[in-house]
Structure formats: C-alpha cells, structure tokens
Design a protein around this motif. Structure first.
Motif, PDB file in Angstrom:
ATOM      1  N   SER A   9       1.993  -4.574  -7.239  1.00  0.00           N
ATOM      2  CA  SER A   9       1.509  -5.093  -5.954  1.00  0.00           C
ATOM      3  C   SER A   9       1.844  -4.091  -4.858  1.00  0.00           C
ATOM      4  O   SER A   9       2.707  -3.221  -5.040  1.00  0.00           O
ATOM      5  CB  SER A   9       2.152  -6.445  -5.610  1.00  0.00           C
ATOM      6  N   THR A  62       3.219  -5.160  -2.191  1.00  0.00           N
ATOM      7  CA  THR A  62       4.539  -5.656  -1.769  1.00  0.00           C
ATOM      8  C   THR A  62       5.638  -4.880  -2.495  1.00  0.00           C
ATOM      9  O   THR A  62       6.607  -4.417  -1.881  1.00  0.00           O
ATOM     10  CB  THR A  62       4.644  -7.165  -2.070  1.00  0.00           C
ATOM     11  N   LEU A  77       5.835  -1.366  -1.000  1.00  0.00           N
ATOM     12  CA  LEU A  77       6.543  -1.328   0.284  1.00  0.00           C
ATOM     13  C   LEU A  77       8.047  -1.447   0.049  1.00  0.00           C
ATOM     14  O   LEU A  77       8.850  -0.721   0.654  1.00  0.00           O
ATOM     15  CB  LEU A  77       6.057  -2.470   1.185  1.00  0.00           C
ATOM     16  N   THR A 122       0.456  -9.318  11.053  1.00  0.00           N
ATOM     17  CA  THR A 122       0.346  -8.828   9.675  1.00  0.00           C
ATOM     18  C   THR A 122       0.652  -9.964   8.720  1.00  0.00           C
ATOM     19  O   THR A 122       0.975 -11.083   9.129  1.00  0.00           O
ATOM     20  CB  THR A 122       1.289  -7.630   9.428  1.00  0.00           C
ATOM     21  N   PHE A 123       0.548  -9.650   7.427  1.00  0.00           N
ATOM     22  CA  PHE A 123       0.909 -10.599   6.383  1.00  0.00           C
ATOM     23  C   PHE A 123       2.424 -10.551   6.190  1.00  0.00           C
ATOM     24  O   PHE A 123       3.063  -9.523   6.412  1.00  0.00           O
ATOM     25  CB  PHE A 123       0.179 -10.206   5.089  1.00  0.00           C
ATOM     26  N   ALA A 128       4.304 -10.176   3.767  1.00  0.00           N
ATOM     27  CA  ALA A 128       4.844  -9.157   2.854  1.00  0.00           C
ATOM     28  C   ALA A 128       5.437  -7.976   3.620  1.00  0.00           C
ATOM     29  O   ALA A 128       6.457  -7.408   3.210  1.00  0.00           O
ATOM     30  CB  ALA A 128       3.744  -8.656   1.915  1.00  0.00           C
ATOM     31  N   THR A 129       4.791  -7.589   4.731  1.00  0.00           N
ATOM     32  CA  THR A 129       5.243  -6.417   5.493  1.00  0.00           C
ATOM     33  C   THR A 129       6.679  -6.593   5.976  1.00  0.00           C
ATOM     34  O   THR A 129       7.454  -5.631   6.024  1.00  0.00           O
ATOM     35  CB  THR A 129       4.305  -6.172   6.692  1.00  0.00           C
ATOM     36  N   VAL A 135       0.749  -1.119  10.364  1.00  0.00           N
ATOM     37  CA  VAL A 135      -0.272  -1.759   9.520  1.00  0.00           C
ATOM     38  C   VAL A 135      -1.636  -1.384  10.097  1.00  0.00           C
ATOM     39  O   VAL A 135      -1.877  -1.610  11.293  1.00  0.00           O
ATOM     40  CB  VAL A 135      -0.103  -3.295   9.537  1.00  0.00           C
ATOM     41  N   ASP A 152       1.635   0.585   5.954  1.00  0.00           N
ATOM     42  CA  ASP A 152       1.067  -0.514   5.184  1.00  0.00           C
ATOM     43  C   ASP A 152      -0.450  -0.344   5.274  1.00  0.00           C
ATOM     44  O   ASP A 152      -1.085  -0.713   6.263  1.00  0.00           O
ATOM     45  CB  ASP A 152       1.519  -1.863   5.753  1.00  0.00           C
ATOM     46  N   ALA A 183      -2.658  -1.689   3.201  1.00  0.00           N
ATOM     47  CA  ALA A 183      -3.262  -2.723   2.343  1.00  0.00           C
ATOM     48  C   ALA A 183      -4.734  -2.942   2.689  1.00  0.00           C
ATOM     49  O   ALA A 183      -5.521  -3.326   1.833  1.00  0.00           O
ATOM     50  CB  ALA A 183      -2.484  -4.029   2.465  1.00  0.00           C
ATOM     51  N   HIS A 184      -5.100  -2.698   3.972  1.00  0.00           N
ATOM     52  CA  HIS A 184      -6.486  -2.896   4.406  1.00  0.00           C
ATOM     53  C   HIS A 184      -7.249  -1.579   4.489  1.00  0.00           C
ATOM     54  O   HIS A 184      -8.416  -1.588   4.867  1.00  0.00           O
ATOM     55  CB  HIS A 184      -6.520  -3.515   5.820  1.00  0.00           C
ATOM     56  N   SER A 205      -3.088  -1.742  -1.333  1.00  0.00           N
ATOM     57  CA  SER A 205      -3.103  -2.975  -2.131  1.00  0.00           C
ATOM     58  C   SER A 205      -4.410  -3.107  -2.894  1.00  0.00           C
ATOM     59  O   SER A 205      -5.483  -2.812  -2.357  1.00  0.00           O
ATOM     60  CB  SER A 205      -2.947  -4.191  -1.215  1.00  0.00           C
ATOM     61  N   PHE A 206      -4.297  -3.594  -4.129  1.00  0.00           N
ATOM     62  CA  PHE A 206      -5.480  -3.905  -4.939  1.00  0.00           C
ATOM     63  C   PHE A 206      -5.526  -5.391  -5.260  1.00  0.00           C
ATOM     64  O   PHE A 206      -5.958  -5.807  -6.336  1.00  0.00           O
ATOM     65  CB  PHE A 206      -5.483  -3.061  -6.226  1.00  0.00           C
ATOM     66  N   LYS A 222      -9.091  -7.319  -1.496  1.00  0.00           N
ATOM     67  CA  LYS A 222      -9.017  -6.055  -0.769  1.00  0.00           C
ATOM     68  C   LYS A 222     -10.260  -5.197  -1.070  1.00  0.00           C
ATOM     69  O   LYS A 222     -11.110  -5.594  -1.860  1.00  0.00           O
ATOM     70  CB  LYS A 222      -7.702  -5.331  -1.112  1.00  0.00           C
ATOM     71  N   GLU A 246      -4.211  -7.856  -9.385  1.00  0.00           N
ATOM     72  CA  GLU A 246      -3.028  -7.606  -8.565  1.00  0.00           C
ATOM     73  C   GLU A 246      -2.667  -6.147  -8.788  1.00  0.00           C
ATOM     74  O   GLU A 246      -2.788  -5.648  -9.914  1.00  0.00           O
ATOM     75  CB  GLU A 246      -1.827  -8.470  -9.001  1.00  0.00           C
ATOM     76  N   GLY A 247      -2.201  -5.478  -7.751  1.00  0.00           N
ATOM     77  CA  GLY A 247      -1.791  -4.092  -7.942  1.00  0.00           C
ATOM     78  C   GLY A 247      -1.577  -3.388  -6.622  1.00  0.00           C
ATOM     79  O   GLY A 247      -1.976  -3.884  -5.565  1.00  0.00           O
TER      80      GLY A 247
END
Ligand SMILES: *Cc1c(COP(=O)(O)O)cnc(C)c1O
Length: 399
Positions: A67, A69, A72, A93-94, A96-97, A139, A165, A167-168, A190-191, A195, A201-202
């Motif tokens: 992930s 996450t 990070l 942000t989400f 996780a950050t 982010v 981050d 992820a996006h 993030s995968f 996304k 997940e990845g």
C-alpha cells in the motif's frame, strides 16, 4: 423507481463514483502468474518495479509495497523519524498521511491549505514549523502538483526532510518533471482500487537515495537481509538468512504486480481519457453555480493527473452540499467528498488540539465540496447524465 433502493428515482443504472479499468490484458497476466507457481513477491514484482522506474526515467530507485500507507511509513522510518519528532501534514488529505507519523511515535502537525488549489503551501508549511519539526508530507491534492520548488526551499532552509504523498499524482508533471523525480527524499504512489492505476492494493516508493531504498526494501520484509525469491530459487543451498531489524510485512505480491505491469502500459491512455473528461466537465458545467477545480497554469509545464474532479458550490447556489449529494444519488449518480479535513476527525482533534478556525481554507472548502465521477470506464453518455442531473437540480427541475 429502481427496485434496489427506494431513494433512487431513476430507471438508469446507478453510475458509481469510481470503478477500476481492468482489461483482458490484466486478467491474462494474473492467470499466467497463478499458473507460474510463484504468487508472492518475485519476478513480476521485480518487473513492475523496473517498468515503473523506467517510466519515471533517470536514476530513480523504485520499491513496491502492499500500500501507499506502507510506503509512507517506511519512507519516514528510513529517514529516522521517531518519538518526539513532528511532521507537517496538510489537513486536506486522507487519514493515512497522518497516521503513518503516529506509527513511529512522532506527531503530525496539521497545516491549512491554499484556498484555490487545496494544496499545502510553502507559507502554511513554514507556519507549522517548530524546533521539533523533522519532515513534511506535501499531498498533491486530486493530482495537481504542489508548488514543490517553494516547499523544497523552505525544507532546505530549516534542514527538513520531504516525503511527497503522490497517491493522487501519477502521472503528474511539475514544471515539466514527473512527480517522483524531484529533489525530495522520497515520493509515494498508491495503486488502491480507485486511483489513476491500480493493483487492487499496492504502492510504490520512488527515491534517488540508494541507502533509503535499501532500508525500505529491508523493512518491507521482516528486516531479513536476503529476499525470499533469491532464497527459494537459488540452486545452491540457501537456507540461511539473518534478521537485522524488527521489520514489517509490507511486500507486494506477484499477483498484484501482474495487474500493475499491464496497468502501467495503459497509463498514458488513461491520462488522456481523464484529461478529456475533465475538459468536458469544464465546458459543460460552465454557467452553473459551481467553482470548478484548479488546473495547472498554462505554460507552467505542470500537468494535473485528474485523479479527482472536485467542484465547490458557490454562495449563489440554491442547494446545500449534503442535499445535492442526496439528490444526485436519487438520480442514480455516485459522488464523494475529498476530504473531511483531518482536524475534524476525533483522533486528530485529540492529537493536534487545534481549533477549526485555524484552518479557514479547509473549513470553507469542506462544507461546499463534492467529487464528481471521473474515471476511464465512464462513457460520454455517463458524463452527460452527471451534467444533466446537475443542470436539472440547479434549475429546480429534478424533484
Ligand atoms: C489513497 C490515499 C492514500 C493511501 O493509499 P493506500 O495505497 O490505500 O495506502 C494516502 N494518501 C492519500 C492522499 C490517498 O488518497
């Protein structure tokens, strides 16, 4: 009426907020992986990491994880973040950050964002710095790059580490350079299923620092010095291994990497479709009481990845955000909100002890924002339905 849900007042099928774009290529690659006998981290994962590094170009090392996450977490761990340290994180942000900072016993310090881009700003970052600050996690909100030159300059002035981050933000450009190739310590992609590309997940860490990459590779698989694939496929006896750190179990499987290898081949086509959908929205929503999302400035060399299409209700809109989301749902259209700012969640309110009023930009945007469906499997007709529903609702026609 739709027979699934009495609230839905349309006969058209429900248009989900997001869907992954998995084709026959991904399915065939996964089947080949399953038939190969090697399903955990092995040759497909190595290929995925190498292909991803090749896409980024240059001398970038890539380390896959199960992930973003995890990525990070291990990037901060490799940078030596620990108890007593503070890490600056944008509130928009989400979770996780921020949570990865807590994993290490350090404290996330929330910063407000730019009122237009909703990205962390250099000024917001600098205002959050204390003598305990060790790092920052910008982010790239929705896929639009932060002003990284300014953020990196503040970090350099104060001797702070930078973990992006992203992820996006695949594939986002900042001043003609791909996010993942800038001068920060590490960048994490993030995968996750929704996304811009997915492995179910990845995640992937990109870094120019070989020592950092080596530490993350070690810590993602129990702190074992030699990797499992080399151990089990060696032709000489290779039962011996040493655990040199108390690590984690964060490796990406070859099944997931098989999906990733094929998704990566499609990423430029995915991006084109996302750009087209974003441009269609910009044209079609013109004239409605909506503030449209910020794009990269023309001629800046920067490029939005359009992971999310976030609109905000203008003060002249005749409906409030929550009611608009409910009406769209009744009309068979899924939406979401990105994000409930971290300072509003009980755990971060407790950890950070900051008043909502200290985040005026995040507060103002949160109460009016919603994310419209934008994904490659959407047809032009699907998008037209979203636009028509919004037009009808604002015109008072959708009752
Ligand atoms: C999705 C997301 C993450 C977490 O990604 P995972 O791969 O699900 O761990 C982190 N940060 C942001 C901003 C995200 O949107």
């Amino acid at each position: 009426m739709n027979d699934r849900d009495p609230l839905i007042t349309t006969t058209a099928p429900f248009l989900p907020f997001a869907l992954p774009d998995i084709g026959e290529e991904e399915i065939a690659e996964v089947v080949a992986c399953l038939r190969s006998g090697w399903v955990t981290t092995g040759p497909k994962t190595r290929q995925f990491e190498a292909d991803f590094a090749a896409y980024l170009g240059g001398d970038i090392e890539t380390v896959s994880l199960n992930s973003a996450t995890a990525g990070l977490h291990l990037a901060l761990e490799a940078l030596g973040i620990g108890p007593g340290d503070e890490v600056v994180v944008p509130t928009m942000t989400f979770t996780a950050t921020a949570e990865v900072v807590r994993y290490l016993g350090a404290t996330p310090v929330l910063a407000d964002v730019d009122p237009v881009t909703l990205n962390l700003t250099a000024a917001g970052f600098e205002a959050a710095i204390t003598p305990r600050t060790k790092a920052v996690i910008p982010v790239h909100y929705a896929g639009l790059p932060c002003d990284m030159d300014a953020i990196l300059a503040v970090a350099a002035t104060h001797g702070l580490r930078v973990v992006e981050d992203a992820a996006h933000a695949f594939p986002t450009l900042y001043k003609s350079r791909l996010i993942g190739t800038l001068a920060s310590d590490a960048t994490v992609f993030s995968f996750y299923a929704n996304k811009t590309m997915t492995t179910g997940e990845g995640g992937m860490v990109a870094t120019r620092d070989p020592a950092l990459a080596a530490r993350i590779r070690l810590m993602r698989i129990h702190g074992i010095r030699q990797d499992a694939f080399a151990r089990y496929t060696a032709t000489t006896p290779a039962w011996f291994y040493e655990v040199v750190a108390a690590g984690f179990k964060y490796n990406l499987t070859d099944i997931a990497s098989a999906i990733g290898v094929q998704q990566l081949r499609k990423i430029d086509r995915f991006l084109l479709r996302r750009q087209q959908l974003a441009a269609n929205y910009a044209d079609a929503l013109h004239g409605l009481p909506l503030q449209l999302p910020a794009d990269a400035a023309p001629d800046s060399g920067s490029r939005h990845a359009w992971h999310l299409y976030v609109v905000r209700l203008r003060p002249d809109a005749s409906i409030e955000r929550d009611a608009l989301i409910a009406r769209l749902c009744q009309l068979g259209i899924g939406t979401s909100v990105h994000f409930i700012p971290l300072h509003r969640h009980p755990v971060w309110r407790e950890t950070c002890r900051r008043a909502d009023a200290e985040f005026p930009a995040a507060e103002a945007s949160f109460s009016t924002m919603l994310s419209l469906p934008l994904y490659t499997r959407m047809s032009d007709d699907d998008q037209h339905r979203v636009v028509q529903a919004l037009r009808d609702i604002f015109a008072g026609r959708a009752t």
